[in-house]
Write a protein that holds these residues in place. Sequence first.
Motif, mmCIF file in Angstrom:
data_model
loop_
_atom_site.group_PDB
_atom_site.id
_atom_site.type_symbol
_atom_site.label_atom_id
_atom_site.label_comp_id
_atom_site.label_asym_id
_atom_site.label_seq_id
_atom_site.Cartn_x
_atom_site.Cartn_y
_atom_site.Cartn_z
ATOM 1 N N CYS A 35 -18.574 40.076 -12.070
ATOM 2 C CA CYS A 35 -17.663 40.567 -11.137
ATOM 3 C C CYS A 35 -17.954 40.901 -9.740
ATOM 4 C CB CYS A 35 -16.957 41.556 -11.484
ATOM 5 S SG CYS A 35 -15.558 42.153 -10.455
ATOM 6 N N ASP A 37 -17.412 43.014 -7.280
ATOM 7 C CA ASP A 37 -17.636 44.281 -6.744
ATOM 8 C C ASP A 37 -18.420 45.216 -7.846
ATOM 9 O OD1 ASP A 37 -15.680 44.764 -8.815
ATOM 10 O OD2 ASP A 37 -14.713 46.021 -7.951
ATOM 11 N N HIS A 91 -16.971 44.957 -16.107
ATOM 12 C CA HIS A 91 -17.536 46.256 -15.874
ATOM 13 C C HIS A 91 -16.360 47.314 -15.785
ATOM 14 C CE1 HIS A 91 -16.885 46.613 -11.485
ATOM 15 N NE2 HIS A 91 -16.714 45.316 -11.447
ATOM 16 N N CYS A 94 -13.997 48.851 -12.722
ATOM 17 C CA CYS A 94 -13.893 47.534 -12.033
ATOM 18 C C CYS A 94 -12.656 47.907 -10.995
ATOM 19 C CB CYS A 94 -13.597 46.563 -12.645
ATOM 20 S SG CYS A 94 -13.157 45.044 -11.627
ATOM 21 N N GLY A 95 -12.973 47.841 -9.681
ATOM 22 C CA GLY A 95 -11.738 48.167 -8.626
ATOM 23 C C GLY A 95 -10.803 47.091 -8.686
ATOM 24 N N LEU A 96 -11.107 45.818 -9.336
ATOM 25 C CA LEU A 96 -10.034 44.845 -9.395
ATOM 26 C C LEU A 96 -9.430 44.721 -10.562
ATOM 27 C CD1 LEU A 96 -12.734 42.350 -7.907
ATOM 28 C CD2 LEU A 96 -10.975 43.518 -6.422
#
Length: 189
Positions: A35, A37, A91, A94-96
């Motif tokens: 990912c 981010d 992960h 995760c910010g997404l």
Amino acid sequence: MKNFLANVDYTAVPVPPDFIPSLQTPQQQILWVGCSDSQIIETDTLNVPRQEFFVHRNLGNKLSNGDTSSLSAIELCVEVIQVKHIIVCGHYGCGLINTHSDIKSYAGWLSSLNDLETVSEDKFGHGSGVEERDRRLVELNVLAEVHWIMQQPSIMKAIRERGLEVHGFVYNPVRNSCVKLEISPANIS
Ligand SMILES: [Zn+2]
């Protein structure tokens, strides 16, 4: 896809650093899908030199969205480089990939998260906290990608003919290590 996720049973087991032995030669043996981010080089959790990885990153470690970059990475790694492993690594944190991400509305890249959220809520209920639900969403997203990869003809052929292996990982930033999502045998068809 929704049926698979709704019925899948899986466990998360720690990945030892020697999970994949080094080839001891600068030859790419692992396609690592990570990912954008994650803010870390997760490949370092394995005792494999960076030269042995082909790393492909995008928003939410997706290969199934049909973009030419992802499809080209698969074709190059599976048919030309002939990697021995494909690892999809999400992960935690995760910010997404989370239940309150606004990114889903941008250009549709992560629109599949709506389905994953529905499955997660149906499967696990509404009672758990936001952090727990987000962790499950990260795991379900990885499982969905692995499921999609395993259905691609070129990958099925490589698994059958030369033993290509596909793994679903999630990086844990607190422990600086990964877990492997293992699907119960009854769910593998
Ligand atoms: Zn992320």
